[in-house]
Design an enzyme around this catalytic site. Structure first.
Site, PDB file in Angstrom:
ATOM      1  N   GLU A 129       0.827  -1.209   0.000  1.00 45.99           N
ATOM      2  CA  GLU A 129       0.000   0.000   0.000  1.00 45.99           C
ATOM      3  C   GLU A 129       0.861   1.259   0.000  1.00 45.99           C
ATOM      4  O   GLU A 129       2.038   1.215   0.407  1.00 45.99           O
ATOM      5  CB  GLU A 129      -0.922   0.002   1.222  1.00 45.99           C
ATOM      6  CG  GLU A 129      -1.885  -1.169   1.214  1.00 45.99           C
ATOM      7  CD  GLU A 129      -3.000  -1.055   2.241  1.00 45.99           C
ATOM      8  OE1 GLU A 129      -3.871  -1.914   2.234  1.00 45.99           O
ATOM      9  OE2 GLU A 129      -2.983  -0.087   3.045  1.00 45.99           O
ATOM     10  N   PRO A 130       0.294   2.383  -0.440  1.00 43.94           N
ATOM     11  CA  PRO A 130       1.070   3.627  -0.525  1.00 43.94           C
ATOM     12  C   PRO A 130       1.723   4.039   0.789  1.00 43.94           C
ATOM     13  O   PRO A 130       2.806   4.619   0.794  1.00 43.94           O
ATOM     14  CB  PRO A 130       0.025   4.654  -0.973  1.00 43.94           C
ATOM     15  CG  PRO A 130      -0.998   3.862  -1.715  1.00 43.94           C
ATOM     16  CD  PRO A 130      -1.062   2.543  -1.018  1.00 43.94           C
ATOM     17  N   GLU A 243       8.353 -16.351  -3.184  1.00 39.03           N
ATOM     18  CA  GLU A 243       8.562 -15.077  -3.870  1.00 39.03           C
ATOM     19  C   GLU A 243      10.015 -14.614  -3.746  1.00 39.03           C
ATOM     20  O   GLU A 243      10.623 -14.151  -4.712  1.00 39.03           O
ATOM     21  CB  GLU A 243       7.634 -14.000  -3.312  1.00 39.03           C
ATOM     22  CG  GLU A 243       7.809 -12.654  -4.009  1.00 39.03           C
ATOM     23  CD  GLU A 243       6.897 -11.564  -3.479  1.00 39.03           C
ATOM     24  OE1 GLU A 243       7.018 -10.421  -3.955  1.00 39.03           O
ATOM     25  OE2 GLU A 243       6.064 -11.844  -2.589  1.00 39.03           O
ATOM     26  N   GLN A 337      30.633  -1.337 -16.872  1.00 40.74           N
ATOM     27  CA  GLN A 337      31.920  -0.623 -16.911  1.00 40.74           C
ATOM     28  C   GLN A 337      32.867  -1.231 -17.944  1.00 40.74           C
ATOM     29  O   GLN A 337      33.634  -0.516 -18.598  1.00 40.74           O
ATOM     30  CB  GLN A 337      32.559  -0.660 -15.521  1.00 40.74           C
ATOM     31  CG  GLN A 337      33.857   0.118 -15.402  1.00 40.74           C
ATOM     32  CD  GLN A 337      33.645   1.632 -15.386  1.00 40.74           C
ATOM     33  OE1 GLN A 337      32.521   2.099 -15.220  1.00 40.74           O
ATOM     34  NE2 GLN A 337      34.710   2.385 -15.581  1.00 40.74           N
ATOM     35  N   GLY A 340      32.780   0.301 -21.296  1.00 43.85           N
ATOM     36  CA  GLY A 340      33.146   1.703 -21.441  1.00 43.85           C
ATOM     37  C   GLY A 340      31.940   2.537 -21.819  1.00 43.85           C
ATOM     38  O   GLY A 340      30.838   2.337 -21.310  1.00 43.85           O
ATOM     39  N   THR A 366      12.275  -4.972   1.032  1.00 46.71           N
ATOM     40  CA  THR A 366      13.562  -4.303   0.839  1.00 46.71           C
ATOM     41  C   THR A 366      14.673  -5.048   1.574  1.00 46.71           C
ATOM     42  O   THR A 366      14.427  -5.800   2.528  1.00 46.71           O
ATOM     43  CB  THR A 366      13.516  -2.853   1.359  1.00 46.71           C
ATOM     44  OG1 THR A 366      13.338  -2.883   2.784  1.00 46.71           O
ATOM     45  CG2 THR A 366      12.387  -2.067   0.710  1.00 46.71           C
TER      46      THR A 366
END
Length: 389
Positions: A129-130, A243, A337, A340, A366
């Protein structure tokens, strides 16, 4: 190492899937990345090939195959140069459909799981949810029972397939005063009155339709409750292991793809009279990356094998996602990287891969949240157990 987990049948499946993806998916990827819309026909083709039914019972049109077929499905999807497309496929098949199979009654399985396996319906899992983010217990969306209906009110965000989806598996509080013990799971059709979805503009995963969904007094029948009322939180928690392993496998697969691409590029790119794969600094850095990725891969496969046997691997799955997504980001950064200036150009795949990979340490919990979960298990000796339906 592969012989520990993959049979000849697994390898044949991988070859068939690779061929399918090259012929049916890759030619459309650039268009889908630009338009942000995956056309419906490809869902049907996936369904016809059986790819959405890999882990599901044959009685519903599935293939009832072991989890290493799922590993192959996930790994090969990371090589089509669009993590957004891959996410749309696995979020449908392993987030929404996992709940249909585990908590849905026979009617829900016939009306939603069967057409989902066939590629005729697209599903989305709506938990975040927000204002809640990774704090599932803090959700504000409610489902209040009134007679023979539930009235759902609230909003969800960062929902993969949120705009494409024909149905949502929605977590909502039926007893808000009970906190996480008052959460239930519901099946909600996306075309119902009061349902609206807005597509979000993202850094990566451009082909997928990550959306924010509002439920404005949406009425659903009581039979759309999935499982038992008040058991939603343990249902969600027990599926998080799968998950997190999915996201860990995605991570090691995209990192492997980046390494393979960088090695091929370096074998052709010349500087100071020799190909750059002969420069020790670059060679040794690539070897470090490959070593890290291989460690993740071995650990991930081990966790999958245990989950496939029915073990509750919440700790291992959490570790797998935490480490694999970190290693993937570092590896892809390093491989970019190696190219380049060309690594920074959109016509080369590593620029997109770099953006797409960044969601790894964020989505599905997270890295900071995962560390705290692990701290509770390792330091505080907290013991998480699976839900009993």
């Amino acid at each position: 190492m592969n012989s520990l987990y993959f049979t000849e049948e697994h390898q044949s499946f991988r070859a068939s899937l690779k061929d399918f993806l090259q012929k049916e998916v890759v030619p459309h990827i650039e268009k889908w990345e630009k338009t942000g819309t995956i056309e419906r026909f490809i869902w049907k083709k996936f369904g016809e090939m059986g790819f959405f039914g890999i882990p599901y019972p044959e009685v519903y049109g599935g293939l009832n195959l072991d989890l290493f077929y799922t590993v192959i499905f996930l790994e090969e999807l990371q090589k089509v140069k669009s993590a957004g497309f891959a996410a749309a496929m696995w979020a449908h098949s392993y987030l929404a459909m996992t709940h249909l199979n585990a908590e849905g009654d026979e009617r829900i399985k016939q009306d939603y799981l069967v057409p989902s396996i066939a590629g005729d319906k697209i599903g989305a899992l709506c938990i975040t949810e927000p204002f809640g983010g990774s704090d599932v217990a803090a959700m504000r969306t409610t489902a209040i029972k009134k007679g023979d209906k539930y009235i759902i009110k609230g909003s969800k965000t960062f929902i993969t397939n949120g705009v494409y989806g024909d149905y949502y598996v929605v977590a909502a509080k039926t007893s808000p005063e009970l906190g996480n013990k008052g959460i239930s799971i519901f099946l909600v059709d996306s075309n119902l009155k009061g349902v609206s979805a807005v597509k979000l503009d993202k850094l990566g995963w451009r082909a997928s339709d990550t959306g924010e969904i509002a439920f404005d007094d949406v009425e659903i029948p009581v039979e759309n409750l999935m499982g038992e009322e008040g058991k939603g939180f343990p249902y969600i928690m027990q599926h998080f292991a799968l998950e997190r392993l999915i996201m860990a496998i995605n991570a090691h697969a995209r990192a492997e793809y980046a390494i393979d691409y960088a090695i091929d590029y370096m074998s052709q790119r010349e500087a100071f009279g020799k190909t750059i794969d002969k420069f020790q600094a670059l060679r040794h850095k690539l070897v470090e990356n490959a070593t890290d990725v291989e460690h993740c891969k071995v650990f991930n496969y081990s966790a999958v094998a245990r989950l496939d046997k029915g073990e509750y691997v919440v700790k291992e799955a959490t570790m797998a996602k935490l480490k694999s997504t970190q290693v993937a980001d570092e590896t892809i950064y390093s491989c970019l990287q190696m190219l380049g200036g060309y690594g920074y150009m959109e016509e080369y795949p590593l620029a997109r891969l770099f953006r797409d990979s960044r969601l790894g340490p964020i989505g599905g919990g997270t890295s900071e949240i995962l560390k705290e979960i692990l701290a509770k298990m390792i330091i505080d000796k907290q013991n998480y157990k699976p839900a009993v339906k």
